[in-house]
Design a protein around this motif. Structure first.
Motif, mmCIF file in Angstrom:
data_model
loop_
_atom_site.group_PDB
_atom_site.id
_atom_site.type_symbol
_atom_site.label_atom_id
_atom_site.label_comp_id
_atom_site.label_asym_id
_atom_site.label_seq_id
_atom_site.Cartn_x
_atom_site.Cartn_y
_atom_site.Cartn_z
ATOM 1 N N GLY A 123 0.809 -1.216 0.000
ATOM 2 C CA GLY A 123 0.000 0.000 0.000
ATOM 3 C C GLY A 123 0.839 1.262 0.000
ATOM 4 N N VAL A 124 1.839 1.330 0.859
ATOM 5 C CA VAL A 124 2.708 2.514 0.905
ATOM 6 C C VAL A 124 3.516 2.623 -0.386
ATOM 7 C CG1 VAL A 124 4.687 3.564 2.090
ATOM 8 C CG2 VAL A 124 2.794 2.626 3.411
ATOM 9 N N HIS A 125 3.996 1.491 -0.884
ATOM 10 C CA HIS A 125 4.760 1.479 -2.132
ATOM 11 C C HIS A 125 3.893 2.020 -3.281
ATOM 12 C CE1 HIS A 125 8.358 0.048 -4.169
ATOM 13 N NE2 HIS A 125 7.578 -0.315 -5.170
ATOM 14 N N TRP A 126 2.668 1.536 -3.389
ATOM 15 C CA TRP A 126 1.760 2.000 -4.433
ATOM 16 C C TRP A 126 1.423 3.473 -4.249
ATOM 17 C CZ3 TRP A 126 -3.126 4.030 -3.862
ATOM 18 C CH2 TRP A 126 -3.792 4.299 -5.051
ATOM 19 N N TRP A 127 1.098 3.868 -3.004
ATOM 20 C CA TRP A 127 0.741 5.245 -2.724
ATOM 21 C C TRP A 127 1.886 6.196 -3.088
ATOM 22 C CZ3 TRP A 127 2.655 8.873 0.816
ATOM 23 C CH2 TRP A 127 1.897 10.029 0.948
ATOM 24 N N TRP A 128 3.111 5.807 -2.776
ATOM 25 C CA TRP A 128 4.280 6.634 -3.068
ATOM 26 C C TRP A 128 4.419 6.814 -4.584
ATOM 27 C CZ3 TRP A 128 7.573 8.198 1.019
ATOM 28 C CH2 TRP A 128 8.659 8.973 0.626
ATOM 29 N N ARG A 129 4.307 5.705 -5.311
ATOM 30 C CA ARG A 129 4.408 5.788 -6.776
ATOM 31 C C ARG A 129 3.293 6.655 -7.348
ATOM 32 N NH1 ARG A 129 7.319 1.629 -9.950
ATOM 33 N NH2 ARG A 129 5.937 2.446 -11.529
ATOM 34 N N TRP A 130 2.094 6.559 -6.818
ATOM 35 C CA TRP A 130 0.968 7.346 -7.276
ATOM 36 C C TRP A 130 1.225 8.836 -7.043
ATOM 37 C CZ3 TRP A 130 -3.064 9.779 -4.274
ATOM 38 C CH2 TRP A 130 -4.126 10.243 -5.051
ATOM 39 N N GLN A 131 1.752 9.175 -5.853
ATOM 40 C CA GLN A 131 2.055 10.573 -5.546
ATOM 41 C C GLN A 131 3.134 11.125 -6.475
ATOM 42 O OE1 GLN A 131 0.707 12.769 -3.451
ATOM 43 N NE2 GLN A 131 -0.824 11.312 -2.763
ATOM 44 N N VAL A 132 4.152 10.342 -6.731
ATOM 45 C CA VAL A 132 5.218 10.789 -7.630
ATOM 46 C C VAL A 132 4.667 10.966 -9.040
ATOM 47 C CG1 VAL A 132 7.393 10.090 -8.732
ATOM 48 C CG2 VAL A 132 7.108 9.862 -6.258
ATOM 49 N N GLY A 133 3.832 10.038 -9.502
ATOM 50 C CA GLY A 133 3.208 10.162 -10.815
ATOM 51 C C GLY A 133 2.340 11.401 -10.923
ATOM 52 N N ARG A 134 1.591 11.699 -9.885
ATOM 53 C CA ARG A 134 0.770 12.915 -9.874
ATOM 54 C C ARG A 134 1.630 14.158 -9.958
ATOM 55 N NH1 ARG A 134 -3.236 13.420 -5.061
ATOM 56 N NH2 ARG A 134 -2.701 15.535 -5.594
ATOM 57 N N ALA A 135 2.736 14.171 -9.220
ATOM 58 C CA ALA A 135 3.627 15.330 -9.254
ATOM 59 C C ALA A 135 4.253 15.496 -10.646
ATOM 60 C CB ALA A 135 4.715 15.189 -8.193
ATOM 61 N N TRP A 136 4.653 14.395 -11.258
ATOM 62 C CA TRP A 136 5.224 14.467 -12.608
ATOM 63 C C TRP A 136 4.197 14.982 -13.606
ATOM 64 C CZ3 TRP A 136 8.423 9.387 -13.486
ATOM 65 C CH2 TRP A 136 9.561 9.428 -12.690
ATOM 66 N N ASN A 137 2.968 14.471 -13.519
ATOM 67 C CA ASN A 137 1.914 14.916 -14.433
ATOM 68 C C ASN A 137 1.600 16.401 -14.240
ATOM 69 O OD1 ASN A 137 1.701 12.406 -15.601
ATOM 70 N ND2 ASN A 137 0.017 11.757 -14.271
ATOM 71 N N ALA A 138 1.559 16.850 -13.012
ATOM 72 C CA ALA A 138 1.306 18.265 -12.739
ATOM 73 C C ALA A 138 2.437 19.125 -13.286
ATOM 74 C CB ALA A 138 1.132 18.490 -11.234
ATOM 75 N N ARG A 139 3.660 18.675 -13.126
ATOM 76 C CA ARG A 139 4.815 19.402 -13.649
ATOM 77 C C ARG A 139 4.778 19.440 -15.171
ATOM 78 N NH1 ARG A 139 9.624 16.485 -12.025
ATOM 79 N NH2 ARG A 139 8.662 16.685 -9.991
ATOM 80 N N ALA A 140 4.398 18.331 -15.789
ATOM 81 C CA ALA A 140 4.304 18.287 -17.254
ATOM 82 C C ALA A 140 3.203 19.225 -17.745
ATOM 83 C CB ALA A 140 4.043 16.854 -17.716
ATOM 84 N N ARG A 141 2.076 19.283 -17.040
ATOM 85 C CA ARG A 141 0.998 20.185 -17.432
ATOM 86 C C ARG A 141 1.425 21.641 -17.292
ATOM 87 N NH1 ARG A 141 -2.217 16.376 -14.766
ATOM 88 N NH2 ARG A 141 -2.234 17.630 -12.873
ATOM 89 N N ARG A 142 2.149 21.943 -16.221
ATOM 90 C CA ARG A 142 2.617 23.322 -16.020
ATOM 91 C C ARG A 142 3.609 23.737 -17.098
ATOM 92 N NH1 ARG A 142 2.801 21.846 -10.560
ATOM 93 N NH2 ARG A 142 5.051 21.571 -10.670
ATOM 94 N N SER A 143 4.502 22.827 -17.452
ATOM 95 C CA SER A 143 5.510 23.188 -18.456
ATOM 96 C C SER A 143 4.911 23.226 -19.870
ATOM 97 C CB SER A 143 6.681 22.220 -18.425
ATOM 98 O OG SER A 143 6.266 20.928 -18.801
ATOM 99 N N ALA A 144 3.817 22.499 -20.097
ATOM 100 C CA ALA A 144 3.175 22.509 -21.412
ATOM 101 C C ALA A 144 2.249 23.705 -21.600
ATOM 102 C CB ALA A 144 2.383 21.210 -21.606
ATOM 103 N N THR A 145 1.885 24.345 -20.517
ATOM 104 C CA THR A 145 0.992 25.491 -20.598
ATOM 105 C C THR A 145 1.793 26.712 -21.068
ATOM 106 O OG1 THR A 145 -0.259 24.623 -18.731
ATOM 107 C CG2 THR A 145 -0.616 26.928 -19.294
#
Length: 173
Positions: free
Chosen positions: A149-171
């Motif tokens: 659960g923690v392993h999955w949650w950590w990966r999910w949080q990192v993926g969300r941060a990467w996606n948010a960063r990609a959206r910010r840089s693409a804007t």
């Protein structure tokens, strides 16, 4: 983020070395791996803490800390995980473990309760094995579930941060 908040509130390795009661650990307690907040270390700490939380032993934080030292997992997470069983939750948790152990061993669970020393002495001998088996089952399952659960949650949080960063840089702008 929780990781940064914890980093500023945890003791430094230097302050741990100065503690007289902790000197017998030597340099082992100040190893950086015990204090890193990365996916592997925190997942392992959660597994150790959850495993120790459901064992019917006194002072569960001590075996959790020792296991963290040897397994080199996050020590604060392991100590925090132990507190699932606290004075408010210990009775229902151990009763559920006893019922699970009785079911796993195929023995009938005792439905009667008498708050006396005589009852406790007689019942503890009969309920000991079902309680121990149930606690080991719950400890093992919760440790695996906590790690994953923690392993999955950590990966999910990192993926969300990467996606948010990609959206910010693409804007544009």
């Amino acid at each position: 983020m929780l990781k940064n908040w914890l980093k500023h509130r945890l003791p430094s390795p230097a302050s741990l070395r100065e503690q007289r009661a902790l000197r017998w650990f030597g340099t082992r307690l100040t190893e950086p791996g015990l204090w890193y907040f990365n996916r592997r270390s925190v997942s392992g700490g959660a597994a150790v803490g959850l495993f120790m939380a459901f064992l019917p032993v006194p002072l569960q934080m001590v075996p959790a800390a020792i296991a963290s030292l040897f397994l080199r997992v996050n020590l604060p997470t392991a100590l925090l995980g132990v507190w699932i069983t606290n004075p408010l939750t210990v009775a229902p948790i151990y009763y559920a473990c006893y019922l699970l152990g009785s079911w796993a061993l195929g023995t009938p669970a005792s439905a009667e309760f008498d708050p006396s020393w005589e009852w406790l002495g007689g019942e503890l001998g009969r309920a000991g094995w079902p309680l121990l088996v149930g606690c080991l089952l719950v400890s093992s399952i919760s440790a695996v579930a906590g790690y994953l659960g923690v392993h999955w949650w950590w990966r999910w949080q990192v993926g969300r941060a990467w996606n948010a960063r990609a959206r910010r840089s693409a804007t544009p702008g």
